[in-house]
Scaffold this motif. Structure first.
Motif, short mmCIF file in Angstrom:
data_model
loop_
_atom_site.label_atom_id
_atom_site.label_comp_id
_atom_site.label_asym_id
_atom_site.label_seq_id
_atom_site.Cartn_x
_atom_site.Cartn_y
_atom_site.Cartn_z
N GLY A 34 0.81 -1.06 0.13
CA GLY A 34 0.13 0.06 -0.04
C GLY A 34 0.92 1.35 -0.25
O GLY A 34 0.66 2.21 -0.79
N LYS A 35 1.96 1.33 0.84
CA LYS A 35 2.80 2.34 0.98
C LYS A 35 3.48 2.70 -0.45
O LYS A 35 3.27 3.99 -0.81
CB LYS A 35 3.73 2.31 1.96
CG LYS A 35 3.52 2.69 3.25
CD LYS A 35 4.77 2.65 4.12
CE LYS A 35 4.08 3.08 5.65
NZ LYS A 35 5.21 2.65 6.68
N SER A 36 3.91 1.69 -1.14
CA SER A 36 4.58 2.16 -2.38
C SER A 36 3.52 2.36 -3.52
O SER A 36 3.67 3.33 -4.47
CB SER A 36 5.63 1.12 -2.88
OG SER A 36 4.75 -0.16 -3.48
N GLY A 37 2.35 1.90 -3.34
CA GLY A 37 1.24 2.24 -4.38
C GLY A 37 0.97 3.63 -4.05
O GLY A 37 0.66 4.30 -5.10
N LEU A 38 0.89 4.26 -2.82
CA LEU A 38 0.38 5.61 -2.62
C LEU A 38 1.70 6.46 -3.30
O LEU A 38 1.29 7.59 -3.62
CB LEU A 38 0.36 5.98 -1.15
CG LEU A 38 -0.87 5.27 -0.19
CD1 LEU A 38 -0.68 5.59 0.86
CD2 LEU A 38 -2.20 5.82 -0.97
N ASP A 39 2.78 6.05 -3.03
CA ASP A 39 3.87 6.82 -3.80
C ASP A 39 3.75 7.15 -5.30
O ASP A 39 3.76 8.05 -5.91
CB ASP A 39 5.39 6.25 -3.36
CG ASP A 39 5.65 6.28 -1.96
OD1 ASP A 39 5.15 7.01 -1.55
OD2 ASP A 39 6.62 5.67 -1.50
N LYS A 40 3.40 5.84 -5.82
CA LYS A 40 3.43 5.83 -7.35
C LYS A 40 2.01 6.62 -7.83
O LYS A 40 2.17 7.33 -8.77
CB LYS A 40 3.09 4.16 -7.84
CG LYS A 40 4.21 3.25 -7.59
CD LYS A 40 5.43 3.84 -8.63
CE LYS A 40 6.77 3.51 -8.26
NZ LYS A 40 6.96 2.00 -8.08
N LEU A 41 0.86 6.34 -7.05
CA LEU A 41 -0.18 7.20 -7.19
C LEU A 41 0.28 8.77 -7.15
O LEU A 41 -0.48 9.46 -8.12
CB LEU A 41 -1.46 6.97 -6.17
CG LEU A 41 -2.72 7.25 -6.50
CD1 LEU A 41 -3.19 6.59 -7.72
CD2 LEU A 41 -3.72 6.72 -5.38
N GLY A 42 0.90 9.10 -6.21
CA GLY A 42 1.37 10.52 -6.17
C GLY A 42 2.02 11.08 -7.21
O GLY A 42 2.44 12.13 -7.45
N GLN A 43 2.76 10.19 -7.96
CA GLN A 43 3.56 10.74 -9.21
C GLN A 43 2.59 11.13 -10.42
O GLN A 43 2.96 11.82 -11.26
CB GLN A 43 4.41 9.68 -9.70
CG GLN A 43 5.58 9.36 -8.57
CD GLN A 43 6.27 8.00 -8.98
OE1 GLN A 43 6.17 7.57 -9.88
NE2 GLN A 43 7.20 7.92 -7.86
N GLY A 44 1.13 10.63 -10.35
CA GLY A 44 0.22 11.28 -11.21
C GLY A 44 0.00 10.38 -12.60
O GLY A 44 0.69 9.32 -12.62
#
Lengths: 118, 202
Positions: A34-44
């Motif tokens: 989930g954490k790395s998923g949020l990071d990737k999501l934040g990249q747009g």
């Protein structure tokens, strides 16, 4: 269409990526929890999420709740081994749009993705 | 028989190795002093010496090794898939060749193309079947979870020793019922989704 795949199993991520490429979706980003998923999501640029449930660091349910707190519209498909009725209901309540139980056929994944995007 | 004994046996052409002198029975008149047993607490200072930590660590290793090896199989399947695609491209080029326009040759080329597509489908099918690795991994994680519980219960019961390390925060509690046949839970999941959506609308 950029799709984010969040699963701690690299084998499962590859299987999903292969299935997606067969139905024409090749723009994919990956997260291993989930954490790395949020990071990737934040990249747009992500327009759809496919996530597992049982993962270390941050599980899929927590991930979905966090995403829904930031983005109410993005389609989310949960792909997991959790098949109990209570689990499915809990995921839907958290904000998942559709649900696939592992193991799945490529036809099922295709059907679910198309229903989410249709 | 340990590895050094096996090596000695192989080196000796099948003859049983002689026991080292130190291991020979000591004369009764000159007994070898036996060291006192280690105190019970010493075993608890090293969590993996009691067996349970070792088993958990071995199961963790099994899951990571099977994932690594599954990815090697996936690499090979990817490679086959790329080769088949290349073969299909060559067949398509061949069909357009001037010398391949007779009906008999065209029929044969179509048959080769059809067989090539069948191989590609089988490769994709094999890739999809690799889902068993993730399901098996989660089943092993569930076993590790139970082992940790038993280990910690015994530590509590004895009032001494180290509890197991922190485990994954999220494991499947229903994984034991998960099969390996694709879509065996699809109808059930779809029915729950439909019921939830209708309830929400109502």
């Amino acid at each position: 269409m950029k799709i984010l795949i969040v699963d701690d199993s690299s084998t499962m991520r590859r299987i999903i990526i292969n299935t997606l490429s067969r139905i024409g979706y090749t723009d994919v980003v990956e997260g291993e929890n989930g954490k790395s998923g949020l990071d990737k999501l934040g990249q747009g640029g992500v327009e759809m999420i496919i996530t597992d449930w049982n993962m270390p660091e941050m599980d899929g349910l927590e991930f979905v709740k966090t995403v829904r707190g930031q983005n109410a519209a993005i389609p989310i498909l949960m792909v997991t081994t959790n098949a109990a009725k209570e689990d499915i209901v809990e995921a839907l309540q958290a904000g998942v749009n559709n649900y696939v139980v592992k193991p799945f056929t490529p036809e099922t994944l295709k059907e679910k993705i198309e229903s989410l995007l249709g | 028989m340990d590895q050094s004994e096996i090596d000695a046996l192989l080196a000796g052409g099948g003859k049983s190795p002689k026991k080292p002198k130190a291991a020979a029975k000591a004369p009764e008149a000159d007994p070898v002093p036996v060291p006192p047993p280690a105190p019970a607490s010493a075993a608890h200072e090293e969590p993996h010496k009691d067996g349970s930590g070792h088993v958990i660590s071995e199961l963790d290793t099994v899951t990571s090794v099977t994932e690594r090896e599954s990815n090697k199989v996936m690499d090979q399947l990817d490679q086959i898939s790329r080769l088949v695609s290349r073969q299909q491209q060559l067949i398509t080029d061949m069909m357009r060749h001037e010398g391949a326009q007779s009906p008999g040759v065209q029929k044969a080329i179509h048959e080769v193309m059809s067989a090539s597509k069948e191989i590609q489908d089988k490769v994709f099918e094999a890739m999809d079947l690799m889902q068993f690795q993730d399901i098996t991994r989660q089943k092993l994680e569930r076993i590790v979870h139970h082992l940790r519980q038993i280990h910690d219960y015994i530590v509590d019961l004895l009032g001494s020793g180290l509890k197991s390390d922190t485990e994954r925060p999220s494991i499947s509690h229903t994984i034991a019922q998960t099969g390996t046949t694709p879509d065996e839970n699809k109808a059930h999941a779809d029915a729950v989704i439909e019921a939830f959506k209708s309830q929400k609308k109502g």
